[in-house]
Write an enzyme that holds these catalytic residues in place. Sequence first.
Site, mmCIF file in Angstrom:
data_model
loop_
_atom_site.group_PDB
_atom_site.id
_atom_site.type_symbol
_atom_site.label_atom_id
_atom_site.label_comp_id
_atom_site.label_asym_id
_atom_site.label_seq_id
_atom_site.Cartn_x
_atom_site.Cartn_y
_atom_site.Cartn_z
ATOM 1 N N TYR A 42 0.016 -1.730 10.662
ATOM 2 C CA TYR A 42 -1.591 -1.428 10.716
ATOM 3 C C TYR A 42 -2.083 -2.120 12.107
ATOM 4 C CZ TYR A 42 -0.347 -1.635 5.809
ATOM 5 O OH TYR A 42 0.311 -1.591 4.575
ATOM 6 N N GLU B 13 11.734 -8.469 12.631
ATOM 7 C CA GLU B 13 11.336 -10.118 12.347
ATOM 8 C C GLU B 13 12.683 -10.739 12.177
ATOM 9 O OE1 GLU B 13 10.656 -8.959 7.564
ATOM 10 O OE2 GLU B 13 9.123 -9.051 8.699
ATOM 11 N N HIS C 90 9.873 -12.914 2.591
ATOM 12 C CA HIS C 90 10.717 -11.987 1.535
ATOM 13 C C HIS C 90 12.192 -12.185 2.163
ATOM 14 C CE1 HIS C 90 10.312 -9.225 4.839
ATOM 15 N NE2 HIS C 90 8.907 -9.287 4.705
ATOM 16 N N THR D 200 1.218 7.646 -13.484
ATOM 17 C CA THR D 200 0.119 7.269 -14.169
ATOM 18 C C THR D 200 0.061 5.674 -14.599
ATOM 19 O OG1 THR D 200 1.407 7.365 -16.426
ATOM 20 C CG2 THR D 200 0.384 9.285 -15.869
ATOM 21 N N GLY D 201 0.936 4.963 -13.713
ATOM 22 C CA GLY D 201 0.675 3.576 -14.108
ATOM 23 C C GLY D 201 -0.539 2.981 -12.909
ATOM 24 N N SER D 202 -0.855 1.969 -13.017
ATOM 25 C CA SER D 202 -1.949 1.465 -12.200
ATOM 26 C C SER D 202 -1.844 1.623 -10.938
ATOM 27 C CB SER D 202 -2.560 -0.035 -12.475
ATOM 28 O OG SER D 202 -1.413 -0.944 -12.317
ATOM 29 N N ILE E 250 8.289 2.018 -2.622
ATOM 30 C CA ILE E 250 7.184 1.034 -2.266
ATOM 31 C C ILE E 250 7.397 -0.157 -3.003
ATOM 32 C CG2 ILE E 250 4.678 0.439 -2.203
ATOM 33 C CD1 ILE E 250 5.551 2.893 -0.607
ATOM 34 N N THR E 251 8.138 -0.174 -4.272
ATOM 35 C CA THR E 251 8.571 -1.201 -5.059
ATOM 36 C C THR E 251 8.977 -2.401 -4.370
ATOM 37 O OG1 THR E 251 8.907 0.357 -6.780
ATOM 38 C CG2 THR E 251 9.792 -1.834 -7.218
ATOM 39 N N GLU E 252 8.407 -3.555 -4.456
ATOM 40 C CA GLU E 252 9.300 -4.872 -4.304
ATOM 41 C C GLU E 252 9.748 -5.511 -5.359
ATOM 42 O OE1 GLU E 252 7.272 -9.014 -1.871
ATOM 43 O OE2 GLU E 252 5.948 -7.255 -2.581
ATOM 44 N N LYS F 216 5.424 11.587 -20.559
ATOM 45 C CA LYS F 216 4.026 12.186 -20.614
ATOM 46 C C LYS F 216 4.060 13.512 -19.722
ATOM 47 C CE LYS F 216 1.643 7.805 -20.400
ATOM 48 N NZ LYS F 216 0.610 6.828 -19.681
#
Length: 290
Positions: free
Chosen positions: A159, A209, A248, A17-19, A96-98, A43
């Site tokens: 991609y 890389e 990174h 439910t986060g953005s 996915i979290t960075e 929730k």
Amino acid sequence: MSVLVNKDSKVIVQGFTGSEGTFHAGQMIEYGTNVVGGVTPGKGGQTHLEKPVFNTVADAVKEVGADTSIIFVPPAFASDAIMEAAEAGIKVIICITEGIPTADMVKVKAYLEGRDCTLVGPNCPGVITPEEAKVGIMPGFVFKKGKVGIVSKSGTLTYEAADQVVRRGLGITTAIGIGGDPIIGTTTKEAVQLLMNDPDTEVIVMIGEIGGQLEADAARWIKETGNKKPVVGFIAGQTAPAGRTMGHAGAIVGGKDDTAQAKMKILAENGVHVVESPAEIGQKVVEVLS
């Protein structure tokens, strides 16, 4: 065939439910991914994007049979989210979290030892099996079904490679964005192994890389097992100054074997078809297939 995710994957979204979770879950559902619900503590019982919300991953497994999870939880809590998914019996966990602290990932890595699950990421674009399941943040329209597997540390270059392959009339079996952090779940070698064992994948694109030994380990394994399928390799960061953190945390050149030039040499010595520029990936794939 495919690896990791397909049309039968029952996907839940942690941080639903986060953005970020809302936006990307919506894109995944639109793509046709079998999203069966999401998890946001406190929730449970609500619906979001017309899907059920659960308080815990265990509830989602019990109620809707979830077997795959994608994590959009803030960095401070993301390691707990990974371990919760593993504890609940999720088979494929895509984070996915960075910005997850390295110390947290050390604990996660130890926790996952011996468990029957696969972690992809963190700090990755996810995994896509075109026209079946998009469990990630990649632009789905770029990917078409075919016989080329992609393994990449870089989201953007995933991609780019897919676009070049598709423009040349070929397509993708599965693209795996493994992430660029110092400690990740699925390594380059492990992702390459999955695609080597996939009967529908005829050629593999391996994008690495500077920093670390993951690509060298993969290249040596490819040669040891007899170069069963052609592999096209590209290493990003050829102009990076030695010893400086680039982009990174994974891209730190720690020694002479960590530079792009050294890695490209190792790849070539082990039978990988190395290209100097990402613009050459698609053409090289066509060449090795013919």
